[in-house]
Design a protein around this motif. Structure first.
Motif, short mmCIF file in Angstrom:
data_model
loop_
_atom_site.label_atom_id
_atom_site.label_comp_id
_atom_site.label_asym_id
_atom_site.label_seq_id
_atom_site.Cartn_x
_atom_site.Cartn_y
_atom_site.Cartn_z
N GLU A 164 0.83 -1.20 0.00
CA GLU A 164 0.00 0.00 0.00
C GLU A 164 0.87 1.26 0.00
N ALA A 165 1.94 1.20 0.80
CA ALA A 165 2.84 2.37 0.84
C ALA A 165 3.52 2.58 -0.50
N LEU A 166 3.94 1.49 -1.14
CA LEU A 166 4.59 1.61 -2.44
C LEU A 166 3.62 2.12 -3.51
N GLU A 167 2.37 1.68 -3.44
CA GLU A 167 1.37 2.18 -4.38
C GLU A 167 1.19 3.69 -4.22
N ARG A 168 1.15 4.16 -2.97
CA ARG A 168 1.02 5.61 -2.73
C ARG A 168 2.25 6.35 -3.23
N ALA A 169 3.43 5.77 -2.97
CA ALA A 169 4.67 6.41 -3.42
C ALA A 169 4.70 6.54 -4.94
N MET A 170 4.25 5.49 -5.64
CA MET A 170 4.22 5.54 -7.10
C MET A 170 3.24 6.61 -7.58
N SER A 171 2.10 6.71 -6.91
CA SER A 171 1.11 7.72 -7.30
C SER A 171 1.66 9.13 -7.12
N TYR A 172 2.33 9.37 -6.00
CA TYR A 172 2.90 10.69 -5.74
C TYR A 172 3.99 11.02 -6.76
N ALA A 173 4.83 10.01 -7.06
CA ALA A 173 5.91 10.24 -8.04
C ALA A 173 5.33 10.57 -9.40
N ARG A 174 4.25 9.88 -9.77
CA ARG A 174 3.62 10.12 -11.06
C ARG A 174 3.02 11.53 -11.11
N GLN A 175 2.35 11.91 -10.02
CA GLN A 175 1.72 13.23 -9.97
C GLN A 175 2.75 14.35 -10.05
N SER A 176 3.92 14.12 -9.46
CA SER A 176 4.95 15.16 -9.45
C SER A 176 5.85 15.11 -10.67
N GLY A 177 5.63 14.11 -11.54
CA GLY A 177 6.43 14.01 -12.74
C GLY A 177 7.81 13.44 -12.52
N ASN A 178 8.06 12.78 -11.38
CA ASN A 178 9.37 12.21 -11.08
C ASN A 178 9.41 10.77 -11.61
N HIS A 179 9.75 10.65 -12.88
CA HIS A 179 9.72 9.34 -13.53
C HIS A 179 10.74 8.39 -12.92
N ARG A 180 11.91 8.89 -12.56
CA ARG A 180 12.95 8.01 -12.01
C ARG A 180 12.47 7.35 -10.72
N VAL A 181 11.89 8.12 -9.82
CA VAL A 181 11.38 7.54 -8.58
C VAL A 181 10.23 6.59 -8.87
N GLU A 182 9.41 6.94 -9.84
CA GLU A 182 8.27 6.09 -10.17
C GLU A 182 8.72 4.69 -10.60
N ARG A 229 0.73 -7.13 -14.14
CA ARG A 229 1.08 -5.82 -13.56
C ARG A 229 2.56 -5.56 -13.69
N ALA A 230 3.39 -6.59 -13.43
CA ALA A 230 4.84 -6.41 -13.52
C ALA A 230 5.27 -6.08 -14.93
N GLU A 231 4.65 -6.71 -15.92
CA GLU A 231 5.01 -6.42 -17.31
C GLU A 231 4.62 -5.00 -17.71
N ARG A 232 3.53 -4.49 -17.14
CA ARG A 232 3.19 -3.07 -17.40
C ARG A 232 4.24 -2.15 -16.78
N LEU A 233 4.71 -2.50 -15.59
CA LEU A 233 5.76 -1.69 -14.95
C LEU A 233 7.06 -1.78 -15.75
N LEU A 234 7.31 -2.94 -16.35
CA LEU A 234 8.50 -3.10 -17.18
C LEU A 234 8.44 -2.16 -18.38
N GLN A 235 7.26 -2.02 -18.97
CA GLN A 235 7.09 -1.08 -20.08
C GLN A 235 7.34 0.35 -19.63
N LEU A 236 6.94 0.65 -18.38
CA LEU A 236 7.14 1.99 -17.83
C LEU A 236 8.63 2.33 -17.73
N ALA A 237 9.46 1.29 -17.51
CA ALA A 237 10.90 1.52 -17.40
C ALA A 237 11.49 2.06 -18.69
N ASN A 238 10.80 1.81 -19.81
CA ASN A 238 11.11 2.47 -21.08
C ASN A 238 12.56 2.26 -21.53
N GLY A 239 13.04 1.02 -21.38
CA GLY A 239 14.36 0.70 -21.90
C GLY A 239 15.52 1.12 -21.03
#
Length: 236
Positions: A1-19, A43-53
């Motif tokens: 739950e904490a990691l999900e919140r952290a990812m949401s905050y990183a996304r909202q702030s535009g911090n792709h590296r932290v996301e 879900r993991a494969e979607r996150l892998l796509q987010l890593a964008n190479g």
């Protein structure tokens, strides 16, 4: 739950590296929690796509994802994923990550039913962590290596490795403490010491049952099933 919140905050702030860094840790939790393998993989494969190479970000997702592939019986995908991750870590500045990758490769082969291959990878990890003086990971790797040795019938070596795992394990390290107990219980059962084996399994179960660590709980149950099978086998 904490990691999900952290990812949401990183996304909202535009911090792709932290996301994407959080994404790697999130996949680790997918490996451990009682989540359906197919859902975890999707879900993991979607996150892998987010890593964008980005190689390091991809590797940190691929390593836990490879274990989930193995749990789902997708061994070719599991081996390819961990090989990709290890290729990123194969450099002097990433010794710990490389050794972790060797450990994961060994666990995949244990799930796949190839204890000899598992022992090869786990020995690599064990020797690397020992050379670094790293005891936290070493204790768990020694427990898995004991499993591989036991599965090959190398009982004396397996017993010795459980001793090394026990000596290296922190009292609070549930993973390592449960692993060496499970491996030693099976070794003891092979020599007819069923009472001692059951005591160790009871201790391991007491450690893991209050947690949400589903994979480790299943591992202890498998060890108990093996000990019970041996205890009920006709004497020769």
């Amino acid at each position: 739950e904490a990691l999900e919140r952290a990812m949401s905050y990183a996304r909202q702030s535009g911090n792709h590296r932290v996301e994407i860094q959080v994404g790697g840790w999130l996949v680790v939790t997918f490996e451990l929690l009682p989540i359906a393998a197919d859902a975890a993989i999707a879900r993991a494969e979607r996150l892998l796509q987010l890593a964008n190479g980005e190689p390091w970000a991809e590797a940190d997702i691929l390593m836990p994802l490879s274990v989930i592939y193995a749990y789902a019986g997708r061994f070719a995908d599991a081996r390819e994923a961990i090989a990709r991750a290890r290729s990123v870590y194969d450099r002097p500045a990433a010794k710990v990550r490389w050794a972790m990758g060797a450990s994961v490769a060994g666990r995949i082969e244990l799930v796949a039913g190839d204890p000899a291959a598992a022992g090869h990878h786990l020995r690599e990890a064990y020797e690397a962590f020992r050379a670094m003086g790293e005891r936290g990971f070493l204790s768990s790797v020694a427990g898995w290596l004991a499993e591989a040795l036991h599965a090959q019938g190398r009982l004396d070596e397996a017993q010795q490795m459980t001793g090394e795992a026990q000596a290296a394990a922190s009292p609070a390290d549930i993973d390592a403490q449960a692993l060496w107990r499970a491996a030693r219980a099976k070794v003891l059962a092979r020599s007819g010491q069923f009472s001692a084996a059951h005591i160790l399994l009871d201790e391991a179960e007491a450690l893991v049952s209050p947690t949400s660590w589903a994979a480790l709980q299943a591992h202890i149950l498998k060890a108990r099933a093996e000990v019970d099978r041996l205890a009920g086998a006709p004497q020769r």
